[in-house]
Design an enzyme around this catalytic site. Structure first.
Site, short mmCIF file in Angstrom:
data_model
loop_
_atom_site.label_atom_id
_atom_site.label_comp_id
_atom_site.label_asym_id
_atom_site.label_seq_id
_atom_site.Cartn_x
_atom_site.Cartn_y
_atom_site.Cartn_z
N ASP A 47 0.84 -1.32 -0.03
CA ASP A 47 0.04 -0.04 0.03
C ASP A 47 0.79 1.05 0.06
O ASP A 47 1.76 1.26 0.78
CB ASP A 47 -0.84 -0.23 1.22
N ASN A 54 -0.52 4.55 -0.27
CA ASN A 54 -1.22 5.90 0.37
C ASN A 54 -1.64 5.64 1.81
O ASN A 54 -2.44 6.59 1.99
CB ASN A 54 -2.23 6.35 -0.75
N ASP A 102 -1.68 -1.43 -3.69
CA ASP A 102 -1.97 -0.60 -4.91
C ASP A 102 -0.83 -0.59 -6.09
O ASP A 102 0.25 -1.27 -5.78
CB ASP A 102 -2.12 0.68 -4.73
N GLU A 141 -7.31 -20.90 -16.75
CA GLU A 141 -7.88 -21.50 -15.53
C GLU A 141 -8.69 -22.63 -15.82
O GLU A 141 -9.88 -22.06 -16.33
CB GLU A 141 -8.28 -20.67 -14.24
N ASP A 180 -9.37 -16.51 -16.50
CA ASP A 180 -10.30 -17.01 -15.35
C ASP A 180 -11.35 -17.96 -15.77
O ASP A 180 -11.88 -17.58 -16.74
CB ASP A 180 -10.78 -15.85 -14.73
N ASP A 190 -4.30 3.79 2.77
CA ASP A 190 -5.77 3.39 2.85
C ASP A 190 -5.79 1.84 3.13
O ASP A 190 -6.79 1.34 3.39
CB ASP A 190 -6.55 3.77 1.52
N ASP A 249 -5.31 -10.35 -15.56
CA ASP A 249 -6.36 -11.37 -15.33
C ASP A 249 -7.47 -11.07 -16.30
O ASP A 249 -7.81 -10.02 -16.48
CB ASP A 249 -6.89 -11.43 -13.81
N HIS A 307 -4.35 -17.37 -5.13
CA HIS A 307 -5.06 -16.45 -4.14
C HIS A 307 -6.43 -17.42 -3.69
O HIS A 307 -6.99 -16.95 -3.08
CB HIS A 307 -5.43 -15.33 -4.86
N ASP A 308 -6.38 -18.55 -4.38
CA ASP A 308 -7.68 -19.31 -4.11
C ASP A 308 -7.40 -20.47 -3.24
O ASP A 308 -8.08 -21.44 -2.99
CB ASP A 308 -8.26 -20.00 -5.48
C1 GLC Z 1 -11.59 -18.06 -10.12
C2 GLC Z 1 -10.55 -17.20 -9.56
C3 GLC Z 1 -11.61 -16.87 -8.13
C4 GLC Z 1 -12.94 -16.60 -8.23
C5 GLC Z 1 -13.59 -17.24 -9.42
C6 GLC Z 1 -14.65 -16.41 -9.82
O1 GLC Z 1 -11.45 -19.36 -9.82
O2 GLC Z 1 -9.22 -17.49 -9.31
O3 GLC Z 1 -10.67 -16.08 -7.24
O4 GLC Z 1 -13.61 -16.25 -7.22
O5 GLC Z 1 -12.64 -17.68 -10.39
O6 GLC Z 1 -14.22 -15.52 -10.81
CA CA Z 2 -3.60 2.14 -1.16
#
Ligand code: GLC
Ligand code: CA
Length: 559
Positions: free
Chosen positions: A21, A23, A29, A256, A200, A25, A98, A328-329
């Site tokens: 981050d 700034n 970013d 994905e 995605d 908040d 993405d 991230h999942d």
């Molecule tokens: C993919 C993304 C996930 C998201 C899902 C719906 O699996 O990686 O984070 O929730 O698609 O877009």
């Molecule tokens: Ca920020």
């Protein structure tokens, strides 16, 4: 530029909200990312994959896009993004974005128009169906985040399909205007200078036009796979996208692909078919699934893992693999596949070694290079992720105990990956001056970037060495994969062989010392130790090795 540059690349995934981050908040970013580019350049990575940074109400943290052309102001401006591209490119780092085109946000103007009436340009941009005669939804599909996959809209007296949250309506790929609009948007970002896309849930874009009911044997939240995954026109659509857009840019594309086996993956990635470079499969993620899917406390078996990864290594001979432990999942790799306590450092390095010496393009999720582990949040209310929140409700409704719920959420919540990146050991971890959007990991005082850079034996430097090895030894890119001692109960070992070189990779998944026998044919050749996660491993390959807890060895030969 070599058109297959992505085969030689290592990708680093940035979750923008949680990276840095600038700034105060509390939200990471673009300027924050810019300030950390030198850190990534030192690590040696070639490509950054940015999770979605487009305008979004953030119901699903940006996977619900309201405008594909605008940067979400919480991350900065288009100029900031251009600056990021420029600075990254100057350092030799490429950037992929993405691409979320199975669905949009319900706030997208296309949907706002579409839901108003059955007439007009946008009427068929989404998947609308009449109710059944009793008013019920068109079929029995559940949605990923719980509840029916259909939502009723009185204005049209119809239901629309959403495989994810109801704020994420599915686009109608059967409509050529939808596809044209998507290709136009993709060209726009290529013109701005990006180097590719992570796509995605791309295996879900083509739906079986019969919209068949799913058998009741399938888990409700994924039963839509029957009519949605690897659907009838998915390859046609991706080939069209390739011809319309992708082939005109020297890009990296990774899809994905939920519910996709290695046979199907070959169709997506065989270069002759001109679709995608590679896909993310889930076979190794599924090894510890249980009754509630991902949210189980089952531990994977090494033999299953070895079988799955080997299958993909061998099967994608013509195509190309993407290699990942987490994103991230998913929860943190060292907790899930290693030992996040006594052997955290050793096992994190072992996992990195096993993956990075395989054939394919490795992906590092932010913090993995520090050996970050799952987050011991004190209360369930600290979790913010929509999937976790809905799962807690489901588990409570199923009368699971609070202790069990806590345990599986700790083991599997997506928030394990999403806590702010720990840059130093101060209270706010050098991530922000304000209050972070998601709580910090209590581990930050021990596991952080300053600590990693100061310790020459850190996980970070091991990753740096792994990346450097890929640049030095072509066999890591092109060597054939073969399993060694396929029945060993503790050791996963394999070779990579090309015309001039051989690589021997030996990785222990045991917390004890174990014996490992090296086939005599391999011991005959002179070998050299390239990398180990212990400081005193044998320089030469011996016929009998005592592998220490989570030891990982890479030997090289020029036979
Ligand atoms: C993919 C993304 C996930 C998201 C899902 C719906 O699996 O990686 O984070 O929730 O698609 O877009
Ligand atoms: Ca920020």
């Amino acid at each position: 530029m070599n058109k297959d540059w992505w085969k030689k690349s290592v990708v680093y995934q940035i979750y923008p909200q949680s990276f840095k981050d600038s700034n105060g908040d509390g939200i990471g970013d673009l300027k924050g990312i810019i300030s950390k580019l030198p850190y990534l350049a030192d690590l040696g990575i070639d490509v950054i994959w940015l999770n979605p940074i487009y305008l979004s109400p953030l119901i699903d943290n940006g996977y619900d896009i309201a405008d594909y052309y605008q940067i979400n102001p919480i991350y900065g401006t288009l100029d900031d993004f251009k600056e990021l591209l420029k600075k990254a490119h100057q350092l030799g780092i490429k950037i992929i974005m993405d691409l979320v085109v199975n669905h949009t946000s319900d706030q997208h103007s296309w949907f706002q128009n579409s839901k108003k009436s059955r007439l007009g340009k946008y009427a068929d941009f989404y998947i609308w169906k009449d109710p059944q005669s009793n008013g019920a939804p068109p079929n029995n599909w559940g949605s990923t985040f719980g509840g029916s996959a259909w939502e009723y809209v009185p204005e049209r007296n119809q239901y629309y399909l959403h495989l994810f949250a109801k704020q994420q309506p599915d686009l109608n790929w059967e409509n050529p205007e939808v596809r044209a609009a998507i290709y136009k948007m993709m060209r726009h970002w290529f013109k701005i200078g990006i180097d590719g896309f992570r796509m995605d849930v791309i295996s879900l874009i083509s739906k079986n036009q019969q919209y068949p009911d799913a058998p009741s044997t399938l888990p409700y939240t994924k039963n839509y796979y029957v009519g949605s995954s690897n659907g009838p026109r998915v390859h046609e659509f991706l080939h069209e996208m390739n011809q319309e857009v992708l082939k005109h840019y020297p890009s990296l594309t990774v899809g994905e692909t939920a519910n996709t086996n290695s046979e199907q993956a070959l169709l997506y990635t065989d270069p002759k078919r001109q679709e995608l470079n590679m896909v993310f499969h889930f076979d190794h993620m599924h090894l510890d699934y249980g009754h509630f899917g991902k949210f189980s406390d089952i531990r994977f078996k090494m033999s299953d893992l070895r079988q799955v990864l080997s299958e993909w290594q061998l099967k994608l001979e013509k195509g190309w693999n993407s290699l990942y432990w987490s994103n991230h999942d998913q929860p943190r790799a060292v907790t899930r596949f290693g030992d996040d306590q006594k052997y955290r450092v050793e096992s994190a390095k072992m996992l990195g070694t096993l993956l990075h010496m395989m054939k394919g393009t490795p992906y590092i999720f932010q913090g993995e290079e520090l050996g970050m582990r799952n987050v011991p949040f004190k209360t369930l209310s600290q979790y913010q992720d929509i999937e976790t929140i809905n799962m807690i409700k489901t588990l409570r409704a199923a009368k699971m105990s609070e202790t069990y719920i806590k345990r599986v959420v700790f083991l599997k919540s997506r928030d394990n990956a999403r806590t702010p990146m720990p840059w130093d050991d101060t209270a706010k971890a050098g991530f922000t001056k304000g209050t972070p959007w998601l709580d910090f990991s209590p581990d930050n005082s021990v596991i952080n970037v300053v600590q990693a850079l100061a310790d020459k034996n850190s996980v970070y430097y091991h990753y740096q060495k792994l990346i450097a090895l890929r640049k030095k030894y072509p066999v890591i890119i092109d060597g054939n994969y073969a399993l060694l001692n396929p029945n060993d109960s503790s050791i996963y070992s394999y070779t990579r062989t090309n015309k001039n070189e051989k690589l021997i990779v030996i990785c222990s998944f045991s917390r004890f010392n174990v014996n490992f026998n090296v086939p005599t044919t391999l011991v005959k050749e002179k070998s050299q130790l390239l990398l180990s996660n212990y400081t005193d491993s044998p320089e030469e390959l011996n016929s009998k090795i005592v592998m220490r807890p989570y030891e990982a060895l890479i030997y090289h030969q020029n036979p």
